[in-house]
Design a protein around this motif. Sequence first.
Motif, PDB file in Angstrom:
ATOM      1  N   ALA A 197      30.637  30.204 -51.780  1.00 48.59           N
ATOM      2  CA  ALA A 197      31.592  29.799 -50.748  1.00 48.59           C
ATOM      3  C   ALA A 197      32.269  31.011 -50.119  1.00 48.59           C
ATOM      4  O   ALA A 197      32.468  31.072 -48.897  1.00 48.59           O
ATOM      5  N   THR A 198      32.613  31.996 -50.956  1.00 44.91           N
ATOM      6  CA  THR A 198      33.241  33.219 -50.450  1.00 44.91           C
ATOM      7  C   THR A 198      32.283  33.978 -49.538  1.00 44.91           C
ATOM      8  O   THR A 198      32.664  34.446 -48.456  1.00 44.91           O
ATOM      9  N   LYS A 199      31.035  34.091 -49.964  1.00 46.03           N
ATOM     10  CA  LYS A 199      30.020  34.792 -49.173  1.00 46.03           C
ATOM     11  C   LYS A 199      29.822  34.095 -47.827  1.00 46.03           C
ATOM     12  O   LYS A 199      29.722  34.751 -46.780  1.00 46.03           O
ATOM     13  N   PHE A 200      29.781  32.762 -47.857  1.00 41.31           N
ATOM     14  CA  PHE A 200      29.603  31.991 -46.629  1.00 41.31           C
ATOM     15  C   PHE A 200      30.765  32.234 -45.667  1.00 41.31           C
ATOM     16  O   PHE A 200      30.565  32.431 -44.463  1.00 41.31           O
ATOM     17  N   ALA A 201      31.998  32.247 -46.208  1.00 43.41           N
ATOM     18  CA  ALA A 201      33.176  32.436 -45.363  1.00 43.41           C
ATOM     19  C   ALA A 201      33.206  33.833 -44.750  1.00 43.41           C
ATOM     20  O   ALA A 201      33.495  34.001 -43.556  1.00 43.41           O
ATOM     21  N   VAL A 202      32.906  34.833 -45.561  1.00 46.22           N
ATOM     22  CA  VAL A 202      32.944  36.220 -45.086  1.00 46.22           C
ATOM     23  C   VAL A 202      31.881  36.475 -44.021  1.00 46.22           C
ATOM     24  O   VAL A 202      32.125  37.178 -43.031  1.00 46.22           O
ATOM     25  N   GLU A 203      30.715  35.881 -44.202  1.00 47.50           N
ATOM     26  CA  GLU A 203      29.598  36.148 -43.294  1.00 47.50           C
ATOM     27  C   GLU A 203      29.564  35.223 -42.081  1.00 47.50           C
ATOM     28  O   GLU A 203      28.782  35.443 -41.157  1.00 47.50           O
ATOM     29  N   SER A 204      30.400  34.193 -42.066  1.00 43.92           N
ATOM     30  CA  SER A 204      30.391  33.247 -40.947  1.00 43.92           C
ATOM     31  C   SER A 204      31.045  33.859 -39.713  1.00 43.92           C
ATOM     32  O   SER A 204      32.010  34.626 -39.825  1.00 43.92           O
ATOM     33  N   GLU A 221      31.989  26.530 -66.466  1.00 44.93           N
ATOM     34  CA  GLU A 221      32.719  27.673 -65.908  1.00 44.93           C
ATOM     35  C   GLU A 221      31.783  28.570 -65.106  1.00 44.93           C
ATOM     36  O   GLU A 221      32.130  29.028 -64.012  1.00 44.93           O
ATOM     37  N   ASN A 222      30.605  28.822 -65.640  1.00 44.04           N
ATOM     38  CA  ASN A 222      29.634  29.664 -64.939  1.00 44.04           C
ATOM     39  C   ASN A 222      29.161  29.004 -63.646  1.00 44.04           C
ATOM     40  O   ASN A 222      28.992  29.673 -62.615  1.00 44.04           O
ATOM     41  N   GLU A 223      28.956  27.691 -63.702  1.00 39.81           N
ATOM     42  CA  GLU A 223      28.508  26.954 -62.522  1.00 39.81           C
ATOM     43  C   GLU A 223      29.554  27.020 -61.408  1.00 39.81           C
ATOM     44  O   GLU A 223      29.221  27.239 -60.238  1.00 39.81           O
ATOM     45  N   VAL A 232      29.669  30.467 -59.761  1.00 42.32           N
ATOM     46  CA  VAL A 232      28.574  30.647 -58.803  1.00 42.32           C
ATOM     47  C   VAL A 232      28.913  29.950 -57.485  1.00 42.32           C
ATOM     48  O   VAL A 232      28.697  30.500 -56.394  1.00 42.32           O
ATOM     49  N   GLN A 233      29.454  28.744 -57.577  1.00 49.92           N
ATOM     50  CA  GLN A 233      29.829  27.998 -56.372  1.00 49.92           C
ATOM     51  C   GLN A 233      30.902  28.737 -55.576  1.00 49.92           C
ATOM     52  O   GLN A 233      30.849  28.790 -54.340  1.00 49.92           O
ATOM     53  N   LEU A 234      31.874  29.311 -56.283  1.00 53.46           N
ATOM     54  CA  LEU A 234      32.936  30.061 -55.609  1.00 53.46           C
ATOM     55  C   LEU A 234      32.384  31.305 -54.927  1.00 53.46           C
ATOM     56  O   LEU A 234      32.785  31.645 -53.806  1.00 53.46           O
TER      57      LEU A 234
END
Length: 217
Positions: free
Chosen positions: A196-203, A186-188, A191-193
Motif C-alpha cells: 500500500a505504501t509503495k502504491f501511494a508513493v508511486e501513484s 503479522e507478516n501478512e 506485506v500488505q502495508l
Amino acid sequence: ADVDSGNLGANGVVGGGIGIATGAALTCKMKKSGKIVICFFGDGAANQGIFHSSLNMASIWDLPIIYLCENNVYGMSTSVKEAFNIEKISDRKCAYGIEGLTIDGNNLVEVFNTVSHFTGECRAGRGPVLIESLTYRWRGHSKSDAQVYRTREEIRQWVERGPIERYKKILIGGEILTEKEDKDLENEVAVQLDKATKFAVESPFPEPSEVEDDVYA
C-alpha cells in the motif's frame, strides 16, 4: 467517505461529525429503513455545543443512533480531569434521558458485546445511547507534540493494556489461535502495508479536474 457503504467520513471540525450523524439517524427513522448510525468522536468533542444539541434532538425524537465517545484521556494536551467536572462522560446521559454506560475500550470482547447489544436496542426503536469507551492515545497529538503533559510511565502502563495484545492472549489461551498463526498474520499484514505504501508513493498526483470529486456540500 464512502456513502455507498454507509461511511459518511470525517472532517476537520472537532465534533463536526456528530451533527451529520444525527441527521443521518433522522433519515433512517423517517425512511423506516431499519438502519442505525454509529457516531465516533473523542472526549474533546464531548464539550462542543453540537454534542449537546444533537443528543437532545436524538433523545426527543428517539433516533436510532449510538454515540460512541472514544475517551483517550487527552484532548490534544488537555486532560479530561481538567476539562470535565464529572467522573464519567457517559453520566451526561442523565441530562437527556437516554441510555449510557462506560466500558473498557481496550477490551475487544466488551466493546463488541456492548455495541452489538445496543445495535439491537436501536433497531427496536429504543435508541439513542451514549457509550464512553475508555482508551488511550499512545503517541502525540501530532509530530510536533512534545508530550510534556504526561509521563513515560503513564504511557507504558497504557501500552501494556493495548487491545491487540490482550485479545491475542485470549485467542491463544483459548486455543483459537496458535503462536505460528499469529506470526503469519503479522507478516501478512506487513506485506500488505508495504504494498500500500509503495502504491501511494508511486501513484501520480490527481488531475485538477478531479478537485470536486467526492465533495457533497
